[in-house]
Write a protein that holds these residues in place. Structure first.
Motif, mmCIF file in Angstrom:
data_model
loop_
_atom_site.group_PDB
_atom_site.id
_atom_site.type_symbol
_atom_site.label_atom_id
_atom_site.label_comp_id
_atom_site.label_asym_id
_atom_site.label_seq_id
_atom_site.Cartn_x
_atom_site.Cartn_y
_atom_site.Cartn_z
ATOM 1 N N ILE A 90 0.951 -1.366 -0.073
ATOM 2 C CA ILE A 90 -0.140 -0.124 0.344
ATOM 3 C C ILE A 90 1.131 1.455 0.201
ATOM 4 N N VAL A 91 0.219 2.169 -1.343
ATOM 5 C CA VAL A 91 0.969 3.368 -1.054
ATOM 6 C C VAL A 91 0.912 4.585 -1.222
ATOM 7 N N VAL A 92 0.990 5.102 -0.309
ATOM 8 C CA VAL A 92 -0.019 6.264 1.135
ATOM 9 C C VAL A 92 0.872 7.349 0.214
ATOM 10 N N PHE A 93 -0.037 8.289 -0.454
ATOM 11 C CA PHE A 93 0.897 9.682 -0.740
ATOM 12 C C PHE A 93 -0.104 10.736 0.641
ATOM 13 N N VAL A 94 1.306 10.722 0.966
ATOM 14 C CA VAL A 94 1.466 11.775 1.805
ATOM 15 C C VAL A 94 0.612 12.700 2.036
ATOM 16 N N GLY A 95 -0.317 13.032 2.612
ATOM 17 C CA GLY A 95 -0.628 14.966 1.973
ATOM 18 C C GLY A 95 -2.036 15.002 1.034
ATOM 19 N N GLN A 96 -1.494 14.038 1.234
ATOM 20 C CA GLN A 96 -2.791 13.803 -0.639
ATOM 21 C C GLN A 96 -4.509 13.597 -0.258
ATOM 22 N N THR A 97 -5.732 14.588 -0.193
ATOM 23 C CA THR A 97 -6.377 14.200 0.224
ATOM 24 C C THR A 97 -7.943 14.608 -1.252
ATOM 25 N N LYS A 98 -7.773 14.506 -2.157
ATOM 26 C CA LYS A 98 -8.459 15.023 -3.247
ATOM 27 C C LYS A 98 -9.250 13.703 -3.511
ATOM 28 N N ARG A 99 -8.731 13.151 -3.544
ATOM 29 C CA ARG A 99 -10.011 11.455 -4.189
ATOM 30 C C ARG A 99 -11.221 11.643 -3.285
ATOM 31 N N GLU A 100 -12.497 12.139 -3.898
ATOM 32 C CA GLU A 100 -13.746 12.170 -3.353
ATOM 33 C C GLU A 100 -14.432 10.297 -3.343
ATOM 34 N N LYS A 101 -14.006 9.628 -3.966
ATOM 35 C CA LYS A 101 -15.009 8.802 -4.745
ATOM 36 C C LYS A 101 -14.011 7.339 -3.796
ATOM 37 N N LYS A 102 -15.342 7.044 -2.805
ATOM 38 C CA LYS A 102 -15.146 5.951 -2.151
ATOM 39 C C LYS A 102 -15.582 4.255 -2.249
ATOM 40 N N LYS A 103 -14.774 4.359 -3.616
ATOM 41 C CA LYS A 103 -14.747 3.180 -4.520
ATOM 42 C C LYS A 103 -13.429 2.519 -5.204
ATOM 43 N N CYS A 104 -12.673 0.757 -4.676
ATOM 44 C CA CYS A 104 -11.652 0.663 -4.800
ATOM 45 C C CYS A 104 -11.543 0.789 -6.810
ATOM 46 N N GLU A 105 -11.118 1.401 -7.321
ATOM 47 C CA GLU A 105 -11.343 1.273 -8.839
ATOM 48 C C GLU A 105 -10.032 0.903 -8.601
ATOM 49 N N ARG A 106 -10.129 -0.730 -9.577
ATOM 50 C CA ARG A 106 -9.062 -0.783 -9.680
ATOM 51 C C ARG A 106 -8.725 -1.232 -11.542
ATOM 52 N N PHE A 107 -7.535 -1.451 -11.499
ATOM 53 C CA PHE A 107 -7.063 -0.695 -12.684
ATOM 54 C C PHE A 107 -5.435 -2.110 -12.611
ATOM 55 N N ALA A 108 -4.821 -2.453 -13.949
ATOM 56 C CA ALA A 108 -3.798 -3.567 -14.174
ATOM 57 C C ALA A 108 -3.352 -2.873 -15.726
ATOM 58 N N SER A 109 -2.187 -3.469 -15.940
ATOM 59 C CA SER A 109 -1.368 -3.395 -17.085
ATOM 60 C C SER A 109 -2.037 -3.681 -18.350
ATOM 61 N N GLY A 110 -3.032 -4.692 -18.566
ATOM 62 C CA GLY A 110 -3.753 -4.928 -19.340
ATOM 63 C C GLY A 110 -4.752 -3.993 -19.806
#
Length: 225
Positions: A90-110
């Motif tokens: 889990i990579v936490v972007f310190v200080g960033q609170t811009k995301r409003e969606k409370k959903k796990c938006e999944r993605f991958a290389s493909g």
């Protein structure tokens, strides 16, 4: 320092700076299959081994190896191991609170934009300039990069399908193997990656803040040698 959750289950912080906090977590389906997390900042979760089931505010999804998902700040998340052993970061972007969606938006290389250079390097790039630049990068066999650096961005490099074949050289000094838990390169640090394997290697690259002027190739003055 590792926080043990069982004989085969644990959590520890790989890196912590003003920009990034990186957690490595291993779960065992037989002793600690359920793990709850909440972070004060927007984050990204990725799986390197096994498969997890994610549950958040009534939403359910799953992640397999080499897939990732966005997490919003203060988003309560339950991770459930659905294979014998699961390893995730889990990579936490310190200080960033811009995301409003409370959903796990999944993605991958493909699922992401693919770009292949003449050198044979292939990029799958996730564009999100609010947080950084996320890429899966595949280096050809025996490929060595030119030295480069980022002026004002940190980079987390995580080898996938680990086999100790991905090395890094800082300022043209002796190469060192990138560990299984990855490595963070601080801003302004010149580096070069080398795939010592006879087959392509893919790694995950997370660069933050977003490198607006991309990377800077470092030119060495060999006349002084």
């Amino acid at each position: 320092m590792k926080a043990t959750l069982g004989q085969e289950s644990w959590q520890h912080i790989v890196h912590h700076s003003e920009s990034l906090r990186v957690y490595e977590i291993q779960l065992s389906m037989n002793e600690h299959a359920n793990h709850n997390v909440t972070f004060p900042y927007d984050s990204l979760v990725t799986v390197t081994d096994g498969q997890i089931f994610l549950e958040s505010e009534g939403e359910e999804t799953s992640l397999k190896a080499n897939q990732a998902a966005w997490l919003s700040h203060e988003q309560a998340l339950k991770c459930v191991a659905v294979s014998d052993i699961v390893r995730l970061f889990i990579v936490v972007f310190v200080g960033q609170t811009k995301r409003e969606k409370k959903k796990c938006e999944r993605f991958a290389s493909g699922t992401e934009h693919k770009h292949k250079l003449n050198s044979g390097i292939t990029y799958w790039t996730v564009e999100n300039k609010e947080f950084g630049k996320i890429e899966w990068i595949m280096l050809p066999a025996q490929h060595k990069e030119a030295d480069y650096y980022f002026k004002s961005s940190e980079q987390f490099i995580l080898p996938l399908n680990y086999d100790s074949a991905l090395s890094i050289t800082f300022d043209q000094k002796n190469a060192q193997v990138i560990p299984k838990s990855g490595i963070v390169v601080t801003k302004g640090t010149s580096r070069s990656l080398f795939n010592r394997s006879s087959k392509p290697i893919t790694y995950l690259s997370i660069t933050t803040p977003y490198p607006s002027k991309s990377r800077v190739i470092k030119v060495h003055d060999h006349s002084k040698a």
